[in-house]
Design an enzyme around this catalytic site. Structure first.
Site, short mmCIF file in Angstrom:
data_model
loop_
_atom_site.label_atom_id
_atom_site.label_comp_id
_atom_site.label_asym_id
_atom_site.label_seq_id
_atom_site.Cartn_x
_atom_site.Cartn_y
_atom_site.Cartn_z
N GLY A 97 0.82 -1.20 0.00
CA GLY A 97 0.00 0.00 0.00
C GLY A 97 0.85 1.25 0.00
O GLY A 97 0.63 2.18 -0.77
N ALA A 98 1.87 1.25 0.87
CA ALA A 98 2.78 2.39 0.97
C ALA A 98 3.97 1.94 1.81
O ALA A 98 3.96 0.88 2.43
CB ALA A 98 2.08 3.58 1.61
N GLU A 145 6.99 3.64 4.58
CA GLU A 145 7.20 4.78 5.46
C GLU A 145 8.60 5.34 5.43
O GLU A 145 9.15 5.74 6.46
CB GLU A 145 6.85 4.38 6.90
CG GLU A 145 7.72 3.30 7.52
CD GLU A 145 7.24 1.88 7.33
OE1 GLU A 145 7.66 1.00 8.10
OE2 GLU A 145 6.44 1.64 6.39
N GLU A 183 1.16 5.97 7.38
CA GLU A 183 2.58 6.13 7.11
C GLU A 183 3.18 7.25 7.95
O GLU A 183 4.34 7.17 8.38
CB GLU A 183 2.81 6.41 5.62
CG GLU A 183 2.27 5.33 4.69
CD GLU A 183 2.69 3.92 5.08
OE1 GLU A 183 3.87 3.73 5.44
OE2 GLU A 183 1.84 3.01 5.05
N HIS A 241 4.16 6.05 11.32
CA HIS A 241 5.44 5.33 11.29
C HIS A 241 6.63 6.26 11.51
O HIS A 241 7.71 5.79 11.89
CB HIS A 241 5.62 4.65 9.94
CG HIS A 241 4.99 3.30 9.84
ND1 HIS A 241 5.21 2.30 10.75
CD2 HIS A 241 4.16 2.76 8.90
CE1 HIS A 241 4.54 1.22 10.40
NE2 HIS A 241 3.90 1.47 9.28
N GLU A 301 3.67 -1.83 12.93
CA GLU A 301 2.42 -1.89 12.19
C GLU A 301 1.17 -1.78 13.05
O GLU A 301 0.20 -1.15 12.64
CB GLU A 301 2.37 -3.16 11.35
CG GLU A 301 3.48 -3.26 10.31
CD GLU A 301 3.53 -2.07 9.35
OE1 GLU A 301 2.56 -1.30 9.27
OE2 GLU A 301 4.56 -1.91 8.69
#
Length: 843
Positions: free
Chosen positions: A256-257, A259, A291, A294, A313
């Site tokens: 998804g992404a 960090e 993100e 994070h 997470e």
């Protein structure tokens, strides 16, 4: 190459202190690879021996202090270093290969304009595909990056550019100490937008062919970013610690992404080119917030080893949802979490592959990758939400801030966090840790209710149970809501009569808690356990409440309560405790009046999965007919041009067997007012018509000719794999099991379109081929892509005893990759549930 073990990491960390990395990349060498020169300065125990990680196409030269090391000594992507001094300088010069899997330095050529784009993904153990490093989370060091690129390219990295580029040469400021897996960059003719907030420079990037779409949403993206930054600054004593905050939307991303401090990378599917629902915009917002969380959990304070993945997470999942709900316009983020994310967590926690949120040991990095699942994300976040409910928010935040103060720019463990939390709360958290973080599986909370003749409760009890394999009961703080219907207005509504907060303590009541405060109270139409969705537990209603749900649910104004009721119903069907027909009937009764788009989308998605797996073909067709009716009714009541209308239209397209109607929509005939048949909706229509045997290669080719984009190529690949044609199936299958020339996304598109429940006879022979050919196919690919392809290509609709036999035989082999073993174990469990439901006649 062997995966780095925890023991090896600990031994290397005991020997070394890394002072700095200087990475010099030349991206002008051609289309297949690039040059990487890495200089590492590090201290070491004198005369010790260790190794550096590097995964080159060709190792050119290596120099350690005044000694040249023969590149031929590289073995298994490890270069042994002997005779270390107290102060050392290592320079590694290598030719590296671009990837097409979203790992290392990924190269993508945009079919829209032929432009090439690069982005780095160093996550877990892929940094050495870009630069030599001591690649483990607890050997953090500042990184200085230099890049030579074509002169018309833009380059961005973790650190800020020191000055405008000269002749394609970019120099970036040194970062603070980073774990190697955060090192990142983008390079190519990227389109950029810039802003600033509270002294923090902001940037967003995408490829040029998406520029108009990013520009259209730039204000929303920047607004969400600013709102989240403000909220995190309110929650935490430490301000955002990494200078600039860039977000790059990159192609063919395999997650998804990511960090990366100063340069977050996000899949560019979030740059919307067609109409989307508000839930999709909310997902983009929660991804941004996740993100950003994070930056504190993972980046500022980094886990020492992958067994503490949850410190990254779980916290980012919890805080990302919380901050989205508190700071942005997407105030219903917890409803989405309750339906979508917790459902993912519940499913993962009930499978044979379940594991603790915080496992005692993760033996190597490869095993760590397997734990990026619904347990580490959704269950962990739910556990944190329960902890906040128990400790109180002020105490929880005090513990977090103490944790940051003690370990900023360093590494920490579960024990470190618990020390901070225990000090802040004055409570011993050891038992809570053992029950919630160290033990796997999910509890079930059942309501046991008896009602007197006068309509009052004689007794209400909450019974907590656990599975025989994991017989642990946990403390829970939950809400218990009593709901009735009110028919006095123009339309019936459900009224919350009272919500009671209850503590369930199995140490005191052995798993059966009597709610004495409800004795003698008027019985409600629906008694809802876990009202407010504060704990992580499956819910089962009493019989009277379950019977009343179809009448109460349509008038229930609280979307989170609706989510809990839908989840309870869907989970009971999944477990074989209720028939699929109950769920279909509830969809007909309640969905046409639904106003929350996430409820529409996820109920349709989850119901479709159960219908396709749990029902034989004849009953499946009838059930989809009812789902189509519900979507049709919702189309008639939904606001024109709104999110619910779009979600209903997508649901109807996916379920309908009315080819004439779908063909008409594709041609612009009979389309509901306000519904735009745009590019993405056209692909949905073509895909469904392909499965129904009405559209074919000509229609796919025509659609692709009108949509020369990366997304168009992926959708065309999925449609071609779905063609009900033997030659098309064989072409798609060869891509799935053999083709390593295509990108991760195109292979996944073929796997995602291959199996269709309408094509059971056509694909029957491929069931055995999956189990025969997938082990070799998995070894041809990198772990991340191999696991995704194996999951998508599993024959999930072959609900037959023979499929279970084949899975069992495969799992007896000792040559499976860990990822394939996990995929087949989980998919086999899903099939077993479906087969049991069919055998029991729960249709």
């Amino acid at each position: 190459m062997p995966s780095l073990t925890r023991v090896e990491a600990a031994e290397r960390a005991a020997l070394l202190t890394v002072e700095s990395y200087h990475i010099d990349l030349d991206l002008t060498a051609g289309d297949t690879g690039f040059r990487s020169v890495t200089t590492i300065r590090f201290r070491a125990t004198p005369d010790s021996t260790t190794f550096v990680d590097v995964k080159p196409a060709q190792l050119t030269s290596v120099r350690l202090n005044d000694t040249t090391i023969d590149p031929a000594t590289l073995a298994d992507d490890r270069l042994v270093l002997t005779g270390l001094l107290a102060e050392n300088t290592l320079t590694v010069d290598a030719e590296m290969a671009y990837s097409n899997t979203g790992e290392g330095l990924h190269r993508f050529v945009d079919p829209a304009d032929g432009e090439a784009y690069l982005y780095a993904m160093s996550f877990l153990d892929d940094g050495p595909r870009i630069f030599a490093s001591f690649d483990q989370p607890d050997l953090k060091a500042p990184v200085t990056l230099s890049v030579t690129a074509p002169e018309n390219w833009l380059v961005a990295a973790n650190g800020a550019a020191l000055h405008p580029p000269t002749g394609g040469r970019w120099e970036f400021a040194p970062t603070v100490a980073l774990a190697t897996y955060f090192t990142s960059l983008i390079a190519g003719p990227y389109h950029a937008r810039y802003d600033e907030h509270d002294g923090i420079p902001l940037g967003i990037y995408c490829r040029r062919s998406l520029a108009e779409h990013l520009d259209r949403d730039a204000d929303e993206i920047f607004t969400v970013t600013k709102q989240c930054l403000d909220r995190f600054h309110e929650l935490f004593d430490v301000r955002y610690p990494f200078g600039k905050y860039d977000q790059a939307f990159v192609p063919e991303f395999n997650a998804g992404a990511m960090e990366n401090p100063g340069l977050v990378t996000i899949r560019d599917d979030y740059v919307f080119r067609s109409a989307v629902t508000d839930s999709e915009r909310e997902l983009r917002a929660t991804t941004i917030a996740h993100e950003m969380a994070h930056m504190w959990f993972g980046d500022l304070v980094t886990m020492r080893w992958w067994d503490d993945l949850w410190l990254n997470e779980s916290f980012a999942e919890y805080l990302g949802t919380r901050v989205t709900a508190e700071a942005t316009r997407f105030t219903g983020a917890w409803t989405t979490f309750g339906l979508r994310r917790k459902g993912w967590g519940y499913a993962a926690d009930q499978r044979p592959s379940t594991h603790p949120v915080a496992p005692d040991d993760v033996p190597d990095a490869a095993a760590g990758l397997l734990n990026f699942d619904g347990i580490s994300y959704a269950k962990g976040a739910s556990v944190l939400r329960q902890l906040v409910a128990w400790l109180g928010d002020e105490t929880f935040l005090a513990g977090l801030n103490a944790h940051f103060a003690a370990h900023r720019y360093g590494n920490a463990t579960l024990a470190d966090l618990l020390t901070a939390m225990s000090t802040a709360s004055g409570r011993d958290l050891s038992e809570w840790t053992e029950l919630w973080l160290r033990r796997p599986q999910v509890n079930t909370l059942r309501a046991e209710v008896t009602v007197a003749d006068d309509g009052t409760y004689t007794e209400v009890a909450v019974v907590q149970t656990a599975t025989p394999e994991h017989p642990v009961l946990r403390p829970h703080r939950i809400g218990v809501g009593r709901y009735d219907t009110d028919d006095s207005g123009e339309r019936p509504v459900a009224v919350l009569r009272e919500r009671t907060e209850v503590d369930l303590d199995p140490a005191l009541d052995k798993g059966r808690t009597v709610l004495t405060e409800l004795t003698g109270r008027p019985a409600a139409a629906v008694l809802l356990l876990n009202d407010g969705d504060l704990t992580f537990a499956k819910v089962r209603l009493d019989d009277a409440s379950a019977a009343a749900v179809p009448q109460v649910l349509p008038g229930l104004t609280d979307s989170l309560a609706r989510a809990v009721l839908w989840t309870a119903t869907i989970d009971a069907v999944t477990d074989g405790e209720r028939p699929v027909s109950d769920l279909v009937a509830l969809i007909l009764a309640a969905l046409p009046g639904e106003t929350e788009v996430i409820v529409v989308e996820d109920v349709l998605k989850l119901a479709r999965t159960l219908i396709d797996r749990y029902l034989d073909p004849e009953r499946r067709l009838a059930a989809l007919g009812y789902v189509t009716q519900a979507c049709d009714r919702l189309l008639g009541t939904a606001a024109s041009g709104g999110s619910v209308q779009l979600a209903a239209a997508r649901g109807l397209i996916g379920a309908s067997a009315d080819a004439a109607r779908l063909t008409g929509w594709l041609a612009g005939a009979g389309v509901p007012d306000g519904l735009a048949i745009d590019t993405d909706l056209r692909w949905a229509l073509v895909g469904r018509l392909v499965v129904l045997g009405v559209a074919g290669e000509a229609e796919i080719a025509a659609e692709l000719a009108a949509d020369r984009s990366a997304a168009g190529e992926e959708r065309a690949a999925r449609c071609r794999a779905a063609l009900p044609d033997p030659a098309a199936k064989e072409r798609a299958w060869q891509i799935i099991v053999s083709d390593t020339s295509l990108s991760n996304r195109l292979v996944e598109a073929n796997a995602g379109g291959f199996w269709q429940p309408e094509q059971e006879a056509l694909t029957e022979s491929y069931v055995e081929r999956y189990f025969a050919e997938m082990p070799a196919a998995a070894r041809r690919r990198t772990a991340w892509t191999a696991d995704q392809v194996a999951k998508l290509a599993f024959p999930e609709y072959a609900v037959q005893p023979r499929t279970l036999e084949l899975a069992a035989a495969l799992l007896e082999r000792d040559d499976l990759t860990p990822g394939l073993r996990r995929v087949v174990t989980d998919a086999d469990d899903d099939l077993r549930r479906a087969l049991l439901s069919r055998s029991a006649g729960l249709l």
